[in-house]
Design an enzyme around this catalytic site. Sequence first.
Site, short mmCIF file in Angstrom:
data_model
loop_
_atom_site.label_atom_id
_atom_site.label_comp_id
_atom_site.label_asym_id
_atom_site.label_seq_id
_atom_site.Cartn_x
_atom_site.Cartn_y
_atom_site.Cartn_z
N CYS A 128 0.81 -1.12 0.19
CA CYS A 128 -0.05 -0.08 -0.13
C CYS A 128 0.94 1.01 -0.19
CB CYS A 128 -0.96 -0.09 1.23
SG CYS A 128 -2.16 -1.53 1.58
N HIS A 274 -3.23 6.75 3.54
CA HIS A 274 -3.59 5.54 2.62
C HIS A 274 -4.81 5.05 3.01
CE1 HIS A 274 -4.06 1.83 1.25
NE2 HIS A 274 -3.88 0.85 2.71
N ASN A 305 -10.61 0.35 0.63
CA ASN A 305 -8.99 0.10 0.42
C ASN A 305 -8.37 -0.68 -0.54
OD1 ASN A 305 -5.74 -0.83 0.82
ND2 ASN A 305 -6.74 -0.78 2.91
#
Length: 355
Positions: A128, A274, A305
């Site tokens: 990520c 993020h 996500n």
Amino acid sequence: MADSNDTVTIATSEGASGTTLLGIGAYRPRRVVSNEEICETIDSSSEWIYERSGILNRRVAGPDESIVSMSSEAARKALASSGIDPELIDAVIVCTSTNWTQVPHAAPQVATDLGRNGIAAFDLTAGCAGFGYGLAVATTMIRGGGARYVVVVGVEKMTDGIDFSDRNTAFIFGDGAGAVVVGPSEVNDVSPVIWGSDGAQGSAIRQTKDFKQYVDEVDASAAAAREEAVLQPYLVMDGSKVFRWAAVQVSKVCAQTLEAAGVTAEQIQAFIPHQANGRINSAMAKHLGLPDSVAIANDIEQTGNTSAASIPLAMEAMLRDGEAEPGQIALCIGFGAGLSYAGQVVRLPAKPPVD
Ligand code: UT7
């Protein structure tokens, strides 16, 4: 007689003194999947998911929405918003952990789709944190003279690797792509990166098996005709371990990033972490003491996500929805699998996204 090695001078390259974000674009898959739909395969509730993660909906890519096609569409929009001639692009970096076709990698195909067949193009995997790593590599290339205009894409098709009966992961992840065009600038608009990793905690987010094991098991299964065997590698996550690491350790990285940029919390106008969990975002903002006037990205609510895609997707959403203005100062922080992280302060692109 040939010169001795000592007398051979090897030329070096010289690049720009600073870099800037020239444009941003996004691709969001067509299919919207609600919490209610996710709860058809796990024992959970929409309320629990929203309260614990901040997610209401996520996008799930269909078979025709590939890593390459989503990347190319996001990159085209980033180029259109930048207004620069696509012929100037001399490198493409595709940041992803879910390109299941490892050979050929995605970036050369994206470059070809953009009409730039032949330029430098490579994929980059840092979970990520991938987009932050890609942005750091691009700015370093431009300052070092390796390239002048670079497209950086964050893209994931997470749902291909999710077990939708696993209630630890089924509700979290989504698909999509976000891209920026990075170029040289006399005024610097992208700070030094603060980045790092913690391989000792690598198992906190991992595949259940590697692809070699998968192939061996397929062979064994075919031989034994055990069709019911669970063969596919899935992503599994120790969520609360990652949550604690992010809220405590990565919050400190945010402060270090501001310091490295020479920017105070009061000078930040947008915070783009993020999009892993709304509660992590709030904990980081609190730790940094961000003023209430700072807009905090909340793309997770409608997008889930999306790992390496989440920061450019969230940046695009903030600019499109007017939560942030072109040219404002933003703190970005990526974190996740590896474990790994990367933080930068950036000036948002001067031009808004295009449809
Ligand atoms: O993008 C890469 C980086 N990833 C992250 O940063 C993710 C960070 N972690 C998280 O976002 C959170 O840990 C989650 C959203 C994944 C989970 O939230 P949590 O508050 O940490 O929940 P938990 O795992 O501590 O579980 C709390 C309780 C447990 O029940 P008990 O033991 O308290 O009775 C779980 O069994 O919630 C239960 N639970 C669920 N309940 C309903 C776990 N998953 C679910 C579920 N629905 N889907």
